[in-house]
Structure formats: C-alpha cells, structure tokens
Write an enzyme that holds these catalytic residues in place. Structure first.
Site, PDB file in Angstrom:
ATOM      1  N   PHE A 101       4.753  -8.434  -0.504  1.00  0.00           N
ATOM      2  CA  PHE A 101       5.793  -7.395  -0.823  1.00  0.00           C
ATOM      3  C   PHE A 101       6.483  -6.987   0.546  1.00  0.00           C
ATOM      4  O   PHE A 101       7.502  -7.102   0.602  1.00  0.00           O
ATOM      5  CB  PHE A 101       5.117  -6.318  -1.761  1.00  0.00           C
ATOM      6  CG  PHE A 101       5.410  -4.943  -1.722  1.00  0.00           C
ATOM      7  CD1 PHE A 101       7.141  -4.543  -2.064  1.00  0.00           C
ATOM      8  CD2 PHE A 101       5.036  -3.707  -1.259  1.00  0.00           C
ATOM      9  CE1 PHE A 101       7.740  -3.496  -1.929  1.00  0.00           C
ATOM     10  CE2 PHE A 101       5.832  -2.660  -1.069  1.00  0.00           C
ATOM     11  CZ  PHE A 101       6.932  -2.329  -1.705  1.00  0.00           C
ATOM     12  N   THR A 108      -1.513 -16.038  -3.306  1.00  0.00           N
ATOM     13  CA  THR A 108      -2.518 -15.582  -4.408  1.00  0.00           C
ATOM     14  C   THR A 108      -1.395 -14.838  -5.334  1.00  0.00           C
ATOM     15  O   THR A 108      -0.362 -15.316  -5.444  1.00  0.00           O
ATOM     16  CB  THR A 108      -3.341 -14.833  -3.951  1.00  0.00           C
ATOM     17  OG1 THR A 108      -2.282 -13.517  -3.526  1.00  0.00           O
ATOM     18  CG2 THR A 108      -4.157 -15.032  -2.746  1.00  0.00           C
ATOM     19  N   THR A 156      -2.598  -0.354   8.250  1.00  0.00           N
ATOM     20  CA  THR A 156      -2.193   0.828   7.497  1.00  0.00           C
ATOM     21  C   THR A 156      -2.999   1.988   7.693  1.00  0.00           C
ATOM     22  O   THR A 156      -3.754   2.358   8.508  1.00  0.00           O
ATOM     23  CB  THR A 156      -3.173   0.430   5.937  1.00  0.00           C
ATOM     24  OG1 THR A 156      -3.020   1.582   5.070  1.00  0.00           O
ATOM     25  CG2 THR A 156      -4.552   0.096   6.391  1.00  0.00           C
ATOM     26  N   ASP A 157      -2.361   3.186   7.255  1.00  0.00           N
ATOM     27  CA  ASP A 157      -2.740   4.504   7.494  1.00  0.00           C
ATOM     28  C   ASP A 157      -4.160   4.798   6.993  1.00  0.00           C
ATOM     29  O   ASP A 157      -4.845   5.820   7.189  1.00  0.00           O
ATOM     30  CB  ASP A 157      -1.629   5.552   6.977  1.00  0.00           C
ATOM     31  CG  ASP A 157      -1.378   5.640   5.521  1.00  0.00           C
ATOM     32  OD1 ASP A 157      -2.122   4.678   4.724  1.00  0.00           O
ATOM     33  OD2 ASP A 157      -0.914   6.281   5.015  1.00  0.00           O
ATOM     34  N   GLU A 158      -4.509   3.841   5.979  1.00  0.00           N
ATOM     35  CA  GLU A 158      -5.684   4.094   5.385  1.00  0.00           C
ATOM     36  C   GLU A 158      -7.215   3.904   6.400  1.00  0.00           C
ATOM     37  O   GLU A 158      -8.198   4.338   6.064  1.00  0.00           O
ATOM     38  CB  GLU A 158      -5.965   3.402   4.249  1.00  0.00           C
ATOM     39  CG  GLU A 158      -4.724   3.698   3.111  1.00  0.00           C
ATOM     40  CD  GLU A 158      -4.891   3.037   1.738  1.00  0.00           C
ATOM     41  OE1 GLU A 158      -6.057   2.836   1.417  1.00  0.00           O
ATOM     42  OE2 GLU A 158      -3.932   2.690   1.063  1.00  0.00           O
ATOM     43  N   TYR A 218     -11.602  -1.987   1.289  1.00  0.00           N
ATOM     44  CA  TYR A 218     -10.073  -2.312   1.638  1.00  0.00           C
ATOM     45  C   TYR A 218      -9.816  -1.650   3.299  1.00  0.00           C
ATOM     46  O   TYR A 218      -9.499  -2.538   4.214  1.00  0.00           O
ATOM     47  CB  TYR A 218      -9.010  -1.959   0.775  1.00  0.00           C
ATOM     48  CG  TYR A 218      -7.456  -1.938   1.545  1.00  0.00           C
ATOM     49  CD1 TYR A 218      -7.008  -3.183   2.020  1.00  0.00           C
ATOM     50  CD2 TYR A 218      -7.015  -0.662   1.746  1.00  0.00           C
ATOM     51  CE1 TYR A 218      -5.879  -3.046   2.766  1.00  0.00           C
ATOM     52  CE2 TYR A 218      -5.651  -0.803   2.217  1.00  0.00           C
ATOM     53  CZ  TYR A 218      -5.014  -2.220   2.701  1.00  0.00           C
ATOM     54  OH  TYR A 218      -3.952  -2.029   3.452  1.00  0.00           O
ATOM     55  N   LYS A 248      -9.669  -3.460   6.944  1.00  0.00           N
ATOM     56  CA  LYS A 248      -8.503  -3.250   7.935  1.00  0.00           C
ATOM     57  C   LYS A 248      -8.650  -2.929   9.091  1.00  0.00           C
ATOM     58  O   LYS A 248      -8.273  -3.156  10.312  1.00  0.00           O
ATOM     59  CB  LYS A 248      -7.267  -2.423   7.009  1.00  0.00           C
ATOM     60  CG  LYS A 248      -6.644  -3.186   6.040  1.00  0.00           C
ATOM     61  CD  LYS A 248      -5.837  -4.572   6.366  1.00  0.00           C
ATOM     62  CE  LYS A 248      -4.610  -4.227   6.986  1.00  0.00           C
ATOM     63  NZ  LYS A 248      -3.728  -5.413   7.118  1.00  0.00           N
ATOM     64  N   LYS A 260       0.062  -1.579  -8.237  1.00  0.00           N
ATOM     65  CA  LYS A 260       0.180  -0.482  -7.516  1.00  0.00           C
ATOM     66  C   LYS A 260       0.886   0.681  -8.038  1.00  0.00           C
ATOM     67  O   LYS A 260       1.545   0.353  -9.187  1.00  0.00           O
ATOM     68  CB  LYS A 260       0.995  -0.692  -6.069  1.00  0.00           C
ATOM     69  CG  LYS A 260       0.288  -1.810  -5.125  1.00  0.00           C
ATOM     70  CD  LYS A 260      -0.827  -1.323  -4.454  1.00  0.00           C
ATOM     71  CE  LYS A 260      -1.577  -2.304  -3.468  1.00  0.00           C
ATOM     72  NZ  LYS A 260      -0.897  -2.721  -2.214  1.00  0.00           N
TER      73      LYS A 260
HETATM   74  P1  TYD Z   1      -2.143   2.897  -4.976  1.00  0.00           P
HETATM   75  O1  TYD Z   1      -0.616   2.258  -5.360  1.00  0.00           O
HETATM   76  O2  TYD Z   1      -3.025   1.918  -5.313  1.00  0.00           O
HETATM   77  O3  TYD Z   1      -2.312   2.854  -3.288  1.00  0.00           O
HETATM   78  P2  TYD Z   1      -3.267   3.546  -2.340  1.00  0.00           P
HETATM   79  O4  TYD Z   1      -4.643   3.564  -3.066  1.00  0.00           O
HETATM   80  O5  TYD Z   1      -3.276   2.301  -1.373  1.00  0.00           O
HETATM   81  O6  TYD Z   1      -2.876   4.545  -1.926  1.00  0.00           O
HETATM   82  O7  TYD Z   1      -2.431   4.248  -5.345  1.00  0.00           O
HETATM   83  C1  TYD Z   1      -1.374   5.325  -5.050  1.00  0.00           C
HETATM   84  C2  TYD Z   1      -2.179   6.555  -5.609  1.00  0.00           C
HETATM   85  O8  TYD Z   1      -2.025   6.580  -7.060  1.00  0.00           O
HETATM   86  C3  TYD Z   1      -3.496   6.712  -5.250  1.00  0.00           C
HETATM   87  O9  TYD Z   1      -3.987   8.158  -5.306  1.00  0.00           O
HETATM   88  C4  TYD Z   1      -4.262   6.124  -6.643  1.00  0.00           C
HETATM   89  C5  TYD Z   1      -3.222   6.670  -7.607  1.00  0.00           C
HETATM   90  N1  TYD Z   1      -3.484   5.874  -8.835  1.00  0.00           N
HETATM   91  C6  TYD Z   1      -3.431   6.232 -10.124  1.00  0.00           C
HETATM   92  O10 TYD Z   1      -3.634   7.590 -10.332  1.00  0.00           O
HETATM   93  N2  TYD Z   1      -3.686   5.400 -11.327  1.00  0.00           N
HETATM   94  C7  TYD Z   1      -3.258   3.921 -11.077  1.00  0.00           C
HETATM   95  O11 TYD Z   1      -3.282   3.333 -11.994  1.00  0.00           O
HETATM   96  C8  TYD Z   1      -3.056   3.602  -9.556  1.00  0.00           C
HETATM   97  C9  TYD Z   1      -2.811   1.920  -9.562  1.00  0.00           C
HETATM   98  C10 TYD Z   1      -3.175   4.449  -8.612  1.00  0.00           C
END
Ligand code: TYD
Length: 335
Positions: free
Chosen positions: A11, A34, A120-122, A147, A151, A186
C-alpha cells in the site's frame, strides 16, 4: 540516485514507487507478493525492475543486490496488520526483524549510501489520554502488540547498524495512513467495502480509540524528502493534526456513503488495544521542510470515491480477507 524499494507492491510502498517514478528515478522493487502485495498498484511505473523476493530469505535477497543497480534503499516491506500479529506473531518476527537485519547486513556488504527504514508510530506504545501530549522521536519505545514489538526490534537493529558500523540509516515513523489501494483488512477500506455490500461495521470496543490519519500521498512525499534531506542516524516522525476517534471516522464514512448509525455494530475489543497514537512532527517539519497538505475530510472523500471507482478490486480483496476477518472475530469474542 538509483533506488531499491522493498515492499514496493504494498500500500504505502507502491505510492512511493509511483511518486519516485513520476520524478524520473530509476527503480528496483523487491516484494514477496503476499496477500497484501499487488503489482497492479505499480503497473504505471513501467521501467521498474522487479524481484519477487522474500527479504527473510537471505540468499534470494542477495541475488537482488548482486544483479540490481541501486545505491539507496527505502525499506517498506513488512507485515503490518495488528490483528494478524495477534493471531500469528511468528511471521512478524520473520519478515520484520529477520528481513530487516538481512537488508541491513547486505547494505553494509554492498556499500549502500542511504538506507531509509520505514517504521511506525506504534513503536512508542499508547498515549493514555486524548490531551495534547504527543510522542517525540526521543521517547522510549514501549510497543504493545506483536506487530509493534517486531517493528521496534527492527528500529533497534537499524539504529545499531548506524552506531556500530556507520551505515547511513534514517528511521521514519509515520502515523496511520489511508488512501487508494489499501488492503481491506484495515479500518477505512474494510468499512468502505462493507458499506458497499450492505454489511454492518464491526467497531472494536466503544469506538473511542484515537488514531492520527495521514493521507498516503502526503506520507510518501515526506519519506521522499527524508531521503533527500535527512541526516544519517536521525529519526523522523511523520503525522498530521488529524486525530479522530474511530467512531468519528466511521460516522464520516457513513455520511459520505449516505448510510445511518444502524450500520454500526459494537463488537468485542482487540486485546491490548492501544488507546491513542499521536506524533510530534516539529523536528520533521523544521529539518526537512515538510507538512501535510490534505485534510482528513478531503482525503476521506477522495478515498471513498477511489474505492467506488475501483469497486471490483476492493471487493475481490475483501472476499480474500473475509476468512481472516472471521477468525479475528472468533478469537476476540473468546478473550
Ligand atoms: P487498523 O486500521 O487495523 O490500524 P491500527 O490498528 O494499526 O491503528 O485499525 C484502526 C483502528 O480501528 C484501531 O483502533 C482498531 C479499529 N478497528 C475497528 O474498530 N474495527 C475493525 O474491524 C478494524 C480493522 C479496526
């Protein structure tokens, strides 16, 4: 400059490839292809040399160093989905940690002049309040998911290769990206796909978790500038001021797509769910002269429009992702 982009069919990596191609840069791409990789994303970058390689496979990776012609590496290749890391942590160690150390070692051996490591900021862990405090580049790393732990580990190796061997490494830590071509596991593309199919939106917990949203094209502009102007050994946060609670992101999508709150389904929370991510970008803005140009509202509208125009791609990927999304649901309900 001759570039190797790892994860260039992913992406964010592919957005970077498209940008570099438009700027006339000679490109080599390495991607394992993948579930999350797709060459369609870079079909417009015609003269790109492509190696279908897994970076955790050292001998194959070395073949790209022997045959390819590049002096700069931008390293995007990674497993990136937190939910997948909760189900299968081992592949995150393999791709993100072993894959990165392979690349760092080969970069030393083959005299790479600039290595931009995309993190990542995570890695900073979570902020526990929605107040104005944000993560700075000098903050310690306190990752909470498999994850982010993988990282953070890769970041530590990248730092060590700079300090120990003088490899010219720069580390970039972006916040949540969104935009065209994102795999629908996501939040944003998954929920757009679900709304197109009339399916309910599974919001984890109460939807109060906060993310900072960065339009992917702004992100790759920043990475490009770090590549041009960044200083070896330095870390650069990339983010915006566009912090939103998940529930507000969901309401934004519902509004753009003409649907109501009845589509929201509050479901079991993600275990260890980080409350808030936000990065301080003062250093990046002043040192490399970058700031984001797209507001969240504009970016979200553009994104929804793109997925509607590319509905077939989105819904095919969504079908592939469904099995995994189902496994996640079962797993979270049990915890
Ligand atoms: P995500 O897109 O998986 O990114 P990250 O976990 O890396 O921030 O999720 C973004 C936010 O949305 C995260 O707080 C989890 C939430 N989320 C839901 O509530 N439902 C979902 O089905 C998904 C995929 C994420």
């Amino acid at each position: 400059m001759r570039l190797l982009v790892t994860g260039g069919a992913g992406f964010i990596g592919s957005a970077f490839v498209r940008l570099a191609y438009q700027k006339g840069i000679q490109l080599t791409v390495v991607d394992k292809l993948t579930y999350a990789g797709d060459l369609k994303r870079i079909q417009e970058a015609k003269s790109t040399e492509f190696y279908p390689i897994d970076i955790s496979d050292r001998p194959s990776l070395e073949s790209a160093f022997i045959n390819g012609r590049f002096d700069t590496i931008v390293h995007f290749a990674a497993e990136t989905h937190v939910d997948r890391s909760i189900l299968n942590p081992d592949i995150f160690t393999l791709s993100n940690v072993i894959g990165t150390t392979n690349l760092l070692e080969l970069s030393l051996k083959y005299g790479i002049e600039r290595f931009i490591h995309i993190s990542t900021d995570e890695v900073y862990g979570e902020l526990t309040s929605g107040k104005s405090v944000k993560f700075k580049e000098t903050d310690s790393l306190l990752p909470n998911s498999p994850y982010s732990a993988s990282k953070a580990s890769a970041d530590m190796f990248a730092r060590a290769f700079n300090r120990t061997y003088g490899l010219p490494v720069m580390i970039v830590r972006p916040s949540n990206n969104y935009g065209q071509w994102q795999y629908p596991e996501k939040l944003i593309p998954l929920f757009i796909a679900k709304l197109l199919l009339g399916e309910k939106l599974p919001v984890y917990g109460k939807g109060e978790n906060i993310r900072t949203w960065l339009f992917v094209e702004d992100c790759v502009e920043a990475v490009f500038k770090v590549m041009e102007k960044g200083v070896a050994g330095e870390i650069y946060n990339i983010g915006s001021d566009e912090e939103r609670r998940n529930i507000d992101v969901v309401r934004g999508l519902l509004m753009i797509m003409g649907k109501g709150d009845d589509m929201i389904d509050f479901v079991a929370d993600r275990p260890g769910h980080d409350f808030r991510y936000a990065v301080d970008t003062t250093k990046t803005q002043s040192d490399i002269g970058w700031s984001p140009s797209v507001t969240f509202e504009k970016g979200l509208e553009k994104t929804v429009k793109w997925y509607i125009e590319n509905k077939e791609w989105l819904l095919n990927k969504k079908r592939e992702a469904d099995e995994f999304v189902g496994l996640i649901k079962e797993r979270y309900q049990k915890t």
